[in-house]
Structure formats: structure tokens, C-alpha cells
Write an enzyme that holds these catalytic residues in place. Structure first.
Site, mmCIF file in Angstrom:
data_model
loop_
_atom_site.group_PDB
_atom_site.id
_atom_site.type_symbol
_atom_site.label_atom_id
_atom_site.label_comp_id
_atom_site.label_asym_id
_atom_site.label_seq_id
_atom_site.Cartn_x
_atom_site.Cartn_y
_atom_site.Cartn_z
ATOM 1 N N ASP A 205 0.830 -1.201 0.000
ATOM 2 C CA ASP A 205 0.000 0.000 0.000
ATOM 3 C C ASP A 205 0.867 1.255 0.000
ATOM 4 O O ASP A 205 1.863 1.342 0.726
ATOM 5 C CB ASP A 205 -0.888 -0.021 1.254
ATOM 6 C CG ASP A 205 -1.918 1.087 1.288
ATOM 7 O OD1 ASP A 205 -2.741 1.152 0.363
ATOM 8 O OD2 ASP A 205 -1.901 1.876 2.247
ATOM 9 N N GLU A 248 1.520 -0.299 -5.209
ATOM 10 C CA GLU A 248 0.634 0.818 -5.538
ATOM 11 C C GLU A 248 1.504 2.068 -5.678
ATOM 12 O O GLU A 248 1.891 2.679 -4.678
ATOM 13 C CB GLU A 248 -0.416 1.010 -4.439
ATOM 14 C CG GLU A 248 -1.377 2.147 -4.739
ATOM 15 C CD GLU A 248 -2.266 2.515 -3.564
ATOM 16 O OE1 GLU A 248 -3.402 2.957 -3.804
ATOM 17 O OE2 GLU A 248 -1.814 2.366 -2.398
#
Length: 529
Positions: A205, A248
């Protein structure tokens, strides 16, 4: 291609499916999904052709940010199940040929995490340096509020210790200080723990924020953040040689490439294994809005090649807002006008909180063309739960939750035995994609679709003398595409998606002439003589 090659680097032609345990399926019929419910529906994913399951956070949480505010990185939220349930899910998925990866959310913790409670207890506490503190917000610190509807600053004042702490996201999610060696070691332990329980990697993330050192007084003396990411990747590969890091990283291509690590001349990425192609996704929506393939075609021309053993991850939708932040203001407005004209459909002034079927008003030919495009683009396709049955958004839910509503199992059951359903189309696409390793492994070229075919994205992928030509018509009218492939002069190409269709033969110059219906798509495969 040799099957041994494609199986060694399993991620290069995987089919990744993202789901949230909480909203996917309940084993008790209750309002909250659970791990046992997901296990009981694993055959739905197996029949679909999924080869990698990506789990959104399932850890203990205050649930103020849909599980991303974690209070224990080693635990399982008791609402969802136990460690035993999680191991059973991973084992059952493996039995059906699916690897499992999970969200690695270590940019921040919940403010209720024991580490942060210790850190804010005293300036002298050993955990104090596990977070980023300042007497005053630094002028040269991080800039840009991620959630402008909720926060006005990246720094929150802690009254007890009279210092500010950094939070890139919400104030209840203080940022960890990854420059601290103790924090780095702890992150490695977290990864090692879950790999011991069977995970095959992680979706990382907010990678750029994880590596950020702006705002720290000693930032000039800190180690290179990319060296840390390389160390983390090396640790993971030592523990599990098949494991991956899917990152990401929503940045322009030149800024994104360093996150793969050693790119030039290297076959194996030494940082992230895969990166999401946010730029291609945003340009795809601009192409759909304009009914003109050129924006996406231009993005594919500019997209760099990753290291040979790395890959791009392609997607139509993910679990966040559909960000359009890399488009110009005028381009973004075009997409808003086409697919989210109401303010309630938009989010943060930069994205949409809608799913594709809702944006396209349930137009089946157009939806099928877009998903065909997803599977034929060079990269690994990533699906968000419910896409395979045409789930739409629920705008009555707040913010990003509009696309995180409960899985529509009634639609899945209705479509399961209908050969003309969207679910059957997905299964056909998955089978075709797996039968065409050239799409994942081959060198690709964006082709000129011909003088009267601007709405058509034409590209080919070639490997070991076999070529797949993919044609996608983004217009609501018939178009004849006439791409030129000199290496296929006189070659007959078969239709991958419809084997009953007549083959297409390239002329003596290698030119194809293919009529496409409104929002039509074709994959043509042939071998150079």
C-alpha cells in the site's frame, strides 16, 4: 512457449482477484462477511479462472478506514475469523490452484495501535522514534492532503507530549518512521510471519509514502529509501523464492520506474515485482469518454518495459476512488461529463466513485469490449470482486464505500449457467488469455489501425514467432481496421475469442482488413511462416 517458463514466473500471466473478506461472503448469513464464507465460495473463483487471490486488510482494526487502520499486524480481526481460518483459506485456495497475497499496510498504523500508544506516552519512550514527530510542521515536509474532504493538514498536534506527528492519510493513522532500523526489522518480521502461514507475497500500500523521508530532521543522513525497498524484497525472496511485491505507485512513468529497482540490463527486479499501471488506466477512461483510442495508444507507446521478470498490473477498477489525478483538468472534466456528471458520483475533485457497469449504463457490448481490452493489454489483469457479474456502485454509501458494497451472489447464481452472461464472457476471456501466453510474455507494438479506424486500439504481442493481434473498437458504430504487420504477410490468423469465425488472412504486404461491430473486439493469432 514452454510451460516451465510460464509457471516459474507465475505472476506474469496470472489472473489476480481482489476481495474484501468483510463484504465478500458470510458463512452465517449475517451482515458481515467472514473467512469461512470466502472459503465456501472459493469454487466460484476457481471456475472463473482466478490464479491469485488478493486479500484486502483482514487484521484487527478500529475500522475507521475500512480496515486500513490496523491495530495488530500479526492478528486476524475476530469479526472475520481466526488464524486457523486464514490458514484454511490459503490451503483451500492452493488446492484450487490459487496463490494468495495480502495487503501490506505499513506506511502507518492506527492511533490505537499499542506502538503508538507507547510512542505518545512520553518523549522518552523507546517507541517514540517509531513515528515521525516535530515541534512544528516543517516547511520542507511532505505536501498535499490526500483526503481534502476530511483533513486540512498532514500534521496533528499531540497535547500530551506537545509535538506534532505526521499522518499522510487520516489523523487517526500516524505514519511509521521507516528510517528507524527497528521499524524496518519489524516490517520484515510481519512479512515473514504471514509467508510462514502460506502467503505468496503482498500488495504494498502507498509505496511512495512508505519510502518518504521529507519532514525528518536527519533526512540527509538517512539511507536511500530505495535501498530499503530492495532489502525488503531480498528478504522476501530469501524466505519464499516465488513471492511477489505488487506495488501501488501512482506516478508518471519516469518516476515510477525506479520502484522496480535495477531496470537497465537486469532480468529480475530487485524492488517491486509488479506495479499497477495507473497512467494507462486513466488514459483508457479518456479514450472511452472520447470514443477515440489515441489517448490509450499514446500511453502504451510511452510505457517503459519493466525488468524481464517484472511486469505491469493492468486494471479497470480497484477498491479506491477511480483516480483521474494524472489527467489535465480539461481531460478529467471530459471523463466526469461522460461517466460521472453528478457531483455525488465524484470524489476529492480527482476521481469517480463508480463501477464500470454503472458508468456505461449496463451497455453489455461496451462492457465486454472493455474487459476484453483488460485481458489483452500487455500486463497482468487484476479484477475487483463483482466485476465478473456486472456489479454497480451503491451511491447511498459514503465515499469510497460506494464500490465496496456486498458481493452480489444472486447475480452470480443467475449467470453461472447462462452461456450468454457477462460471467460466461469473463470465463471465455480468462481461458483465451491463458491460452495466449504471448499477451503476457511477448514484446508488444501499438499499431496504426488504418486511416478510417481512429476509434480502434490495435496492438500486437509477439513471442517465439507467434503473434496475437488485438483490435478494440471504442466507437458505437462499425469500423474497419486495417493494421499492417509485415512479418505476417500471407499468414492466416484464427479468431481466439470465436474459433468458429472465419480466419483472417493478411495480404501479401501483411495488411489485415477486419470489420468490427460497434464496441466490437477481436483477438487474432497466427504464426509467422
Amino acid at each position: 512457449m514452454k510451460l516451465t517458463s510460464t509457471s516459474d514466473l507465475w505472476w506474469k500471466n496470472a489472473v489476480i482477484y481482489c476481495l474484501d473478506i468483510e463484504t465478500f461472503a458470510s458463512s452465517t448469513g449475517g451482515d458481515c462477511g467472514d473467512i469461512r464464507g470466502a472459503i465456501q465460495h472459493i469454487d466460484h473463483l476457481h471456475k472463473l479462472g482466478v490464479t491469485c487471490l488478493w486479500l484486502m486488510p483482514f487484521y484487527p482494526t478500529q475500522d475507521r478506514d475500512d480496515g486500513y487502520d490496523i491495530t495488530d499486524f500479526y492478528g486476524v480481526d475476530p469479526r472475520l475469523g481466526t488464524h486457523g481460518d486464514m490458514v484454511e483459506l490459503i490451503r483451500t485456495a492452493r488446492d484450487r490452484g490459487m496463490r494468495v497475497i495480502a495487503d501490506l499496510v505499513v506506511n502507518h498504523t492506527s492511533a490505537e495501535h499499542p506502538w503508538f500508544k507507547e510512542a505518545r506516552s512520553s518523549r522518552d519512550d523507546p517507541k517514540r522514534d517509531w513515528y515521525v514527530w516535530q515541534d512544528e510542521p516543517p516547511a520542507d515536509g511532505p505536501q498535499g492532503v490526500v483526503f481534502p474532504d476530511q483533513e486540512t493538514s498532514l500534521w496533528e498536534f499531540d497535547k500530551k507530549t506537545e509535538q506534532y506527528y505526521l499522518h499522510r492519510f487520516y489523523k487517526f493513522q500516524p505514519d511509521l518512521n521507516v528510517a528507524n532500523p527497528e521499524v524496518r526489522d519489524e516490517i520484515a518480521r510481519i512479512m515473514g510471519f504471514w509467508m510462514e502461514l502460506g502467503l505468496s507475497g503482498f500488495r504494498v500500500d502507498a509505496v511512495p509514502f512508505l519510502l518518504e523521508t521529507a519532514g525528518q530532521e536527519d533526512k540527509d543522513n538517512l539511507p536511500d529509501p530505495h535501498e530499503y525497498l530492495a532489502e525488503l524484497s531480498a528478504f522476501m525472496r530469501r524466505r519464499n523464492g516465488e513471492a511477489i511485491l505488487l506495488g501501488e505507485v501512482n506516478l508518471p512513468y519516469p518516476d515510477m520506474m525506479p520502484f522496480y529497482g535495477a531496470v537497465d540490463g537486469a532480468s529480475t527486479p530487485d524492488e517491486l515485482t509488479m506495479c499497477f499501471d495507473f497512467i494507462g488506466m486513466q488514459q483508457m477512461y479518456l479514450s472511452l469518454a472520447r470514443k477515440d483510442a489515441e489517448p490509450l495508444a499514446d500511453a502504451l507507446r510511452q510505457r517503459p518495459y519493466p525488468p524481464r521478470d517484472g511486469h505491469w498490473a493492468t486494471f479497470v477498477r480497484n477498491h479506491d476512488e477511480l483516480t483521474l489525478d494524472k489527467l489535465t483538468d480539461a481531460q478529467r472534466q471530459e471523463v466526469f461529463d461522460a461517466f460521472g456528471p453528478d457531483k455525488d458520483m465524484q470524489l476529492y475533485g480527482r476521481g469517480l466513485r463508480r463501477r464500470l457497469p454503472g458508468m456505461l449504463n449496463g451497455d453489455q457490448p461496451r462492457m465486454r469490449m472493455v474487459y476484453s481490452l483488460l485481458f489483452s493489454l500487455p500486463g497482468t489483469p487484476v479484477l475487483f470482486y463483482g466485476e465478473e457479474v456486472g456489479m454497480v456502485e451503491d451511491l447511498s454509501l459514503p465515499g469510497r464505500f460506494a464500490v465496496r458494497s456486498d458481493m452480489d451472489w444472486a447475480a452470480a447464481q443467475e449467470q453461472a449457467h447462462d452461456p450468454d452472461s457477462l460471467l460466461s464472457w469473463f470465463k471465455k476471456l480468462v481461458d483465451a488469455y491463458r491460452d495466449c501466453p504471448e499477451l503476457a510474455w511477448g514484446a508488444y507494438t501499438v499499431l496504426d489501425p488504418g486511416p478510417d479506424a481512429r476509434p480502434v486500439l490495435a496492438h500486437n504481442c509477439e513471442c517465439d514467432g507467434v503473434t496475437v493481434v488485438a483490435l478494440h473498437n471504442m466507437a458505437g458504430k462499425k469500423v474497419t481496421a486495417s493494421p499492417l504487420l509485415a512479418g505476417l504477410a500471407g499468414v492466416e490468423l484464427t479468431d481466439v475469442l470465436d474459433p468458429r469465425a472465419d480466419p483472417v488472412r493478411a495480404d501479401k504486404d501483411g495488411r489485415l482488413n477486419v470489420e468490427l461491430e460497434a464496441y466490437g473486439c477481436r483477438w487474432l493469432r497466427g504464426e509467422a511462416v
